[in-house]
Design a protein around this motif. Sequence first.
Motif: not given
Length: 184
Positions: A4-5, A10-13, A138-139
């Motif tokens: 998940i981290k 990857e979202h930041k990229n 998170t869920f």
Amino acid sequence: MKAIKLLVEEHKNIKRVLAVARKLSLNVLEKDEVDFQSFYDIIDVVRNYADKHHHSKEEKILFKKMSEELGEPLASGPITAMFSEHDLGRLFIYNLEAALEKVKEGDQEAKLDIIANTIAYTDLLHRHIDKEDNTIYTFGENNLTEESLVEVEEKCNRVEENAAKEGIQDKYLTLISDLEKRVK
């Protein structure tokens, strides 16, 4: 969870690519300049890094496990919404590519479609990423069994290892950095 981290990283990229896309759209608007190569490179990153590499881990591993284990309300609600947003993003990218081709063929009005689809895509993805990072992931971490979390971790690790053998991560992180340099 490392998996998940990694999805969050990857979202930041992906957000870095969204920032470049907005700047390229602004150049179309203010300078009447279409940087075809950069737009095509963004499409490449979106299709192969964001969609094929990143979304496949979400759709085929994490969201699948969450749907199986946590039940129909989650599967038919938030998870279905995430899949729908992935599909809508694909439509915007398809339309962006079509608009680029029209401009190449001399249709100046299609520049509006370049801007519209790029901005629609970036807006969609910013909202989508926020929901995944702050709610869905998170869920999943808080509600999946330990056994399921381990399974998700192992499957994501295999995807990462196979992608590393093909040089996927390095190729696209280098391309993202190059795109950022082009719009400075």
